[in-house]
Each structure stands twice: as structure tokens, then as C-alpha cells.
Write a protein that holds these residues in place. Structure first.
Motif, PDB file in Angstrom:
ATOM      1  N   UNK A 302       0.834  -1.205   0.000  1.00 24.59           N
ATOM      2  CA  UNK A 302       0.000   0.000   0.000  1.00 24.59           C
ATOM      3  C   UNK A 302       0.871   1.257   0.000  1.00 24.59           C
ATOM      4  N   UNK A 303       1.872   1.255   0.878  1.00 22.77           N
ATOM      5  CA  UNK A 303       2.775   2.404   0.970  1.00 22.77           C
ATOM      6  C   UNK A 303       3.541   2.609  -0.335  1.00 22.77           C
ATOM      7  N   UNK A 304       4.008   1.514  -0.921  1.00 18.47           N
ATOM      8  CA  UNK A 304       4.745   1.611  -2.186  1.00 18.47           C
ATOM      9  C   UNK A 304       3.866   2.183  -3.298  1.00 18.47           C
ATOM     10  N   UNK A 305       2.604   1.763  -3.334  1.00 21.15           N
ATOM     11  CA  UNK A 305       1.680   2.266  -4.358  1.00 21.15           C
ATOM     12  C   UNK A 305       1.458   3.766  -4.217  1.00 21.15           C
ATOM     13  N   UNK A 306       1.653   4.273  -3.003  1.00 18.76           N
ATOM     14  CA  UNK A 306       1.529   5.720  -2.753  1.00 18.76           C
ATOM     15  C   UNK A 306       2.887   6.424  -2.831  1.00 18.76           C
ATOM     16  N   UNK A 307       3.879   5.724  -3.375  1.00 16.78           N
ATOM     17  CA  UNK A 307       5.178   6.340  -3.629  1.00 16.78           C
ATOM     18  C   UNK A 307       6.080   6.450  -2.420  1.00 16.78           C
ATOM     19  N   UNK A 308       5.970   5.516  -1.475  1.00 17.33           N
ATOM     20  CA  UNK A 308       6.847   5.560  -0.300  1.00 17.33           C
ATOM     21  C   UNK A 308       7.894   4.460  -0.351  1.00 17.33           C
ATOM     22  N   UNK A 309       9.157   4.808  -0.138  1.00 16.16           N
ATOM     23  CA  UNK A 309      10.159   3.768   0.087  1.00 16.16           C
ATOM     24  C   UNK A 309       9.815   3.052   1.383  1.00 16.16           C
ATOM     25  N   UNK A 310      10.204   1.799   1.502  1.00 21.57           N
ATOM     26  CA  UNK A 310       9.865   1.004   2.681  1.00 21.57           C
ATOM     27  C   UNK A 310      11.131   0.462   3.346  1.00 21.57           C
ATOM     28  N   UNK A 311      11.225   0.677   4.646  1.00 23.08           N
ATOM     29  CA  UNK A 311      12.237  -0.018   5.447  1.00 23.08           C
ATOM     30  C   UNK A 311      11.488  -1.064   6.256  1.00 23.08           C
ATOM     31  N   UNK A 312      11.875  -2.314   6.112  1.00 19.13           N
ATOM     32  CA  UNK A 312      11.176  -3.387   6.814  1.00 19.13           C
ATOM     33  C   UNK A 312      12.164  -4.430   7.308  1.00 19.13           C
ATOM     34  N   UNK A 313      11.720  -5.259   8.227  1.00 14.90           N
ATOM     35  CA  UNK A 313      12.554  -6.375   8.686  1.00 14.90           C
ATOM     36  C   UNK A 313      12.335  -7.583   7.780  1.00 14.90           C
ATOM     37  N   UNK A 314      13.254  -8.507   7.857  1.00 17.96           N
ATOM     38  CA  UNK A 314      13.143  -9.753   7.095  1.00 17.96           C
ATOM     39  C   UNK A 314      11.846 -10.487   7.432  1.00 17.96           C
ATOM     40  N   UNK A 315      11.388 -10.340   8.688  1.00 22.50           N
ATOM     41  CA  UNK A 315      10.236 -11.105   9.156  1.00 22.50           C
ATOM     42  C   UNK A 315       8.889 -10.462   8.834  1.00 22.50           C
ATOM     43  N   UNK A 316       8.905  -9.374   8.055  1.00 23.34           N
ATOM     44  CA  UNK A 316       7.643  -8.819   7.537  1.00 23.34           C
ATOM     45  C   UNK A 316       7.269  -9.497   6.223  1.00 23.34           C
ATOM     46  N   UNK A 317       8.181 -10.289   5.670  1.00 28.81           N
ATOM     47  CA  UNK A 317       7.974 -10.869   4.344  1.00 28.81           C
ATOM     48  C   UNK A 317       8.228  -9.868   3.233  1.00 28.81           C
ATOM     49  N   UNK A 332      17.641  -6.766   9.437  1.00 32.25           N
ATOM     50  CA  UNK A 332      17.365  -7.828  10.413  1.00 32.25           C
ATOM     51  C   UNK A 332      16.377  -7.364  11.480  1.00 32.25           C
ATOM     52  N   UNK A 333      15.724  -8.316  12.121  1.00 35.09           N
ATOM     53  CA  UNK A 333      14.845  -7.963  13.238  1.00 35.09           C
ATOM     54  C   UNK A 333      15.685  -7.542  14.441  1.00 35.09           C
ATOM     55  N   UNK A 334      15.058  -6.788  15.338  1.00 33.25           N
ATOM     56  CA  UNK A 334      15.650  -6.431  16.636  1.00 33.25           C
ATOM     57  C   UNK A 334      16.970  -5.663  16.511  1.00 33.25           C
ATOM     58  N   UNK A 335      17.083  -4.824  15.505  1.00 31.95           N
ATOM     59  CA  UNK A 335      18.343  -4.109  15.327  1.00 31.95           C
ATOM     60  C   UNK A 335      18.089  -2.623  15.099  1.00 31.95           C
ATOM     61  N   UNK A 336      17.992  -1.888  16.177  1.00 35.03           N
ATOM     62  CA  UNK A 336      17.722  -0.448  16.094  1.00 35.03           C
ATOM     63  C   UNK A 336      18.875   0.324  15.463  1.00 35.03           C
ATOM     64  N   UNK A 337      20.110  -0.175  15.614  1.00 33.57           N
ATOM     65  CA  UNK A 337      21.274   0.520  15.060  1.00 33.57           C
ATOM     66  C   UNK A 337      21.230   0.554  13.538  1.00 33.57           C
ATOM     67  N   UNK A 338      20.950  -0.600  12.930  1.00 30.78           N
ATOM     68  CA  UNK A 338      20.856  -0.645  11.463  1.00 30.78           C
ATOM     69  C   UNK A 338      19.665   0.187  10.992  1.00 30.78           C
ATOM     70  N   UNK A 339      18.572   0.104  11.729  1.00 29.25           N
ATOM     71  CA  UNK A 339      17.389   0.905  11.390  1.00 29.25           C
ATOM     72  C   UNK A 339      17.722   2.391  11.411  1.00 29.25           C
ATOM     73  N   UNK A 340      18.451   2.836  12.428  1.00 31.15           N
ATOM     74  CA  UNK A 340      18.843   4.247  12.522  1.00 31.15           C
ATOM     75  C   UNK A 340      19.717   4.654  11.346  1.00 31.15           C
ATOM     76  N   UNK A 341      20.630   3.787  10.965  1.00 36.00           N
ATOM     77  CA  UNK A 341      21.525   4.080   9.832  1.00 36.00           C
ATOM     78  C   UNK A 341      20.731   4.297   8.539  1.00 36.00           C
ATOM     79  N   UNK A 342      19.754   3.409   8.296  1.00 35.53           N
ATOM     80  CA  UNK A 342      18.962   3.509   7.064  1.00 35.53           C
ATOM     81  C   UNK A 342      18.085   4.758   7.058  1.00 35.53           C
TER      82      UNK A 342
END
Length: 397
Positions: A302-317, A332-342
Motif C-alpha cells: 500500500x505504501x509503495x503504491x503511494x510512492x513511499x520507500x519502505x524499510x522493513x525487517x526480514x520477518x515482515x515478508x 534484520x529484526x531487533x536491530x535499532x542501530x541498522x534501522x537508525x543508519x537507514x
């Protein structure tokens, strides 16, 4: 080809039914939703059996959370729905019976007496894996686990055995089934789609203020990993930024939310109707979902169809639909550091953000429609019937 569907709710069943019905192959759909809810999908009332009492009861019982500690009403309502549904399918006039996990045991037992293919739809990981990973997360947080009951686990395991095939939306889910002993050739994998009429680009007045907006939709919960996004955003302290959650807040998350209740640039908005969601997406710059466990969160497409890049974990599919570094990032899941970097990469490099936004929109419109999904599923159904026919001929010869 005649297909019947059993679903105790909505999920993506109505989108699947719509595509099957367009090919004149839908025989019946049994759901707990009222018939008028399927009008927009072009399905005639004659093909729908509505067990509305299940939906009414669960909404009433959900108001009294203490009841769940007395008896497992979620399981009981699934059993109730399953029993009524099993008596409202014409098995003799059904080639393929598609049933949602948790709602299909009795239907599949009945179907074994007839010559139809039984396909179980499972939108999340294998239920034993689901329980294991969620217990780990709740334990890390020191919260009482909210996981599937032993009765529900037992029922789903029986459904896995009864099914001829299990349909899943992502490699992540497929691997969880293989890990727990389900043969790979029993698993059908087709990623979900998105309604491109409902989710599209619109003009946004809010974007004129230059504020960097991150949005996350769906339930706000431990399972969705909402705490990792809150932690990352809080630690980043990005000037002129905002984090918006849209959805119901689960009971187990309300205590965590209190920690961030005084932050003016974090907003919690109640669940919105689908037709309103696209405006929230279009007002935003980036979509993030940090799920610990699910199958393939449809809000990502849904977000992509509205033109949004997506940051997601591996476990969202999400890796099924997101190309890492092209229209988003899979972390990866449970990794706030990588999330912050992205997040920092896209916050600082607005040209990259815009390029990813464009790529996300193109990918959704070119590849992620429900029409594409339906065509893939119908091709698979047709092949399964052909294989069955060939197998029968070989037995006769």
C-alpha cells in the motif's frame, strides 16, 4: 474449475475471491463479514454465506479482555465458525477448497470424503515458530506473552496435515514451515498484492512544510516490533521530523507507549478506513515496519503504491516485494542501530529518497496488483487440477 473459499474474517480472501469470480470460477465464499462488504468486489449475494454472529461476538468479547483469562473465546469462535462453514459448502460441486488457517479443520475433514483439492491459506509463519519467536520477544521485554493457545496450535497443526497444499505469501513463511517438517512441494508461495485504485499518488499540502515524516500502519504491538521504531526515532532526534503510527494499540504495548507519550513529534492515530489511509501515506516520506513475526504485511505494498520507500525487517515478508537499496531496505529484526543508519541515509540524502520513492511507485503499479496475484493463483489452481487428472489417468492405466 470451481473454487470455494472459507474465511473467518476478510484478510486477502475478498481480493482473491474477486479475481476468481472474474474468471467465473468462484462457486462460494463463506465469511463472517456481512454480504454487503463484498459488493465492491463484484460478488453476487447468491455466492456468499455470511456467518455474521462470529464477528458480532468477537467484537463484544474483545471489550472485556479479562474474559480471555477465563476461557479461550478466540478458539471457541473459530470452532463455531468452522462448524457452520463446514455445513455450507457443496463439496461435490467444488474442485478446489481454499480455507484460512484456524477456520478450516472441520471443512477439510468433510472435504476428504469428496474429490476436491484442499488448500490452506496461512498468512503468518508456522504457528509453532510464531509462538517460539514471540515468547522470546515478550521475555526480552519482561511482558506476559500474548501468543496462540495450545488448542489453537493443535487445531492448526491438524489443518496443516489435512491440507493437500499450504499457500503462503513469502519465503520467510515458507522456510518456517520447512523448518517444522512440512515438505517443500506441499507449499505454494505467492506474494500478496495491493488495490491500485484505492492506493495511489495524490497531492499533499503537508509536504510543503519540508518536515520529514515517517509512517507506520497496522496494529501497534510487540509482534509488529513497534518498540524498535520508537527507540530508533527517539535516539536519532532528527530536526524537523515526525513519526506517525496509525492503528489500534494492543494491550501489551500500552505500557511501552507511555514512555513516549510526551514527545510532540510522535503521533498515535486510531485505525483508519482504507479509503483514508492513502492520504496519510501521501503526506509522508518513508514507511517503516519492524515486525518480529508475520507473513507479508500488505501495508507495505500500500505504501509503495503511494510512492513511499519502505524499510522493513526480514520477518515482515517484505523482501518478496522490496528490492533492497532500490525502493527500500530490508533489515534484520531487533536491530535499532541498522534501522537508525537507514533512516539517516534517507533523511540526509533527499535525492536518494525521491529516487526510491519513484522506484517504489513503479514497482507497485507494474508488479503488485491484485490482478497479477489472482492470475498467478489461478494458474497454480489450474496446474494442480491438471496434475491430479494426469495422476488419475496413470492409476487407471
Amino acid at each position: 474449475m470451481k473454487v470455494s473459499i472459507i474465511v473467518g474474517g476478510k484478510f486477502h480472501a475478498f481480493n482473491l475471491a474477486e479475481q476468481i469470480n472474474k474468471k467465473k470460477s468462484l462457486k462460494r465464499i463463506v465469511t463472517s463479514y456481512p454480504k454487503y462488504k463484498l459488493k465492491k468486489y463484484g460478488i453476487s449475494k447468491e455466492k456468499i454465506h455470511s456467518i455474521l454472529s462470529k464477528e458480532i461476538l468477537i467484537k463484544f468479547l474483545n471489550k472485556f479482555s479479562f474474559i480471555d483469562s477465563i476461557f479461550d473465546y478466540s478458539y471457541s469462535l473459530c470452532e463455531y465458525f468452522d462448524f457452520i462453514a463446514s455445513n455450507n459448502i457443496n463439496y461435490e460441486d467444488t474442485d478446489i477448497l481454499v480455507g484460512w488457517s484456524g477456520f478450516s479443520k472441520k471443512c477439510f475433514i468433510e472435504a476428504k470424503k469428496f474429490d476436491c483439492i484442499k488448500i490452506l491459506e496461512r498468512g503468518s509463519s508456522h504457528i509453532q515458530y510464531q509462538k517460539k519467536i514471540l515468547i522470546e520477544e515478550y521475555s526480552n521485554l519482561g511482558i506476559t506473552p500474548n501468543v496462540p493457545s495450545e488448542k489453537m496450535i493443535s487445531k492448526e497443526l491438524e489443518e496443516y496435515d489435512l491440507a493437500d497444499f499450504i499457500s503462503v505469501p513469502s519465503e520467510y513463511v515458507k522456510e518456517s514451515f520447512v523448518k517444522y517438517g512440512i515438505k517443500e512441494d506441499k507449499i505454494i508461495k505467492v506474494p500478496y498484492g495491493v488495490d491500485l485504485q484505492e492506493f495511489s499518488l495524490t497531492k499533499s499540502e503537508k509536504k510543503k512544510d519540508g518536515k520529514f515524516r515517517i509512517i507506520s500502519t497496522g496494529s501497534i504491538s510487540v509482534r509488529k516490533g513497534s518498540h524498535y521504531l520508537l527507540e530508533a526515532f527517539d535516539n536519532l532526534r532528527l530536526p524537523n521530523s515526525e513519526l506517525i503510527f496509525i492503528g489500534d494499540i494492543s494491550d501489551d504495548f500500552k505500557q511501552i507507549k507511555k514512555k513516549y507519550s510526551n514527545m510532540k513529534n510522535i503521533k498515535f492515530i486510531k485505525k483508519q478506513n482504507q479509503e483514508k489511509l492513502k492520504f496519510f501515506y501521501n503526506d509522508s516520506d518513508l514507511f517503516i515496519l519492524c515486525s518480529i513475526e508475520e507473513g507479508l504485511a500488505m501495508v507495505q505494498a500500500q505504501a509503495m503504491a503511494c510512492g513511499l520507500p519502505v524499510i522493513c525487517t526480514t520477518n515482515t515478508g517484505g523482501s518478496e516485494i522490496i528490492d533492497d537499496g532500490i525502493n527500500g531496505y530490508v533489515i534484520p529484526i531487533r536491530n535499532s542501530e541498522i534501522l537508525m543508519d537507514k533512516i539517516k541515509i534517507l533523511y540526509k540524502d533527499r535525492e536518494k529518497l525521491q529516487e526510491m520513492s519513484k522506484n517504489a511507485h513503479i514497482k507497485a503499479n507494474n508488479q503488485l496488483s491484485w490482478k497479477n496475484y489472482g492470475e498467478k493463483m489461478l494458474d497454480i489452481y489450474q496446474k494442480l487440477l491438471q496434475d491430479k487428472l494426469i495422476s488419475k489417468k496413470n492409476l487407471i492405466n
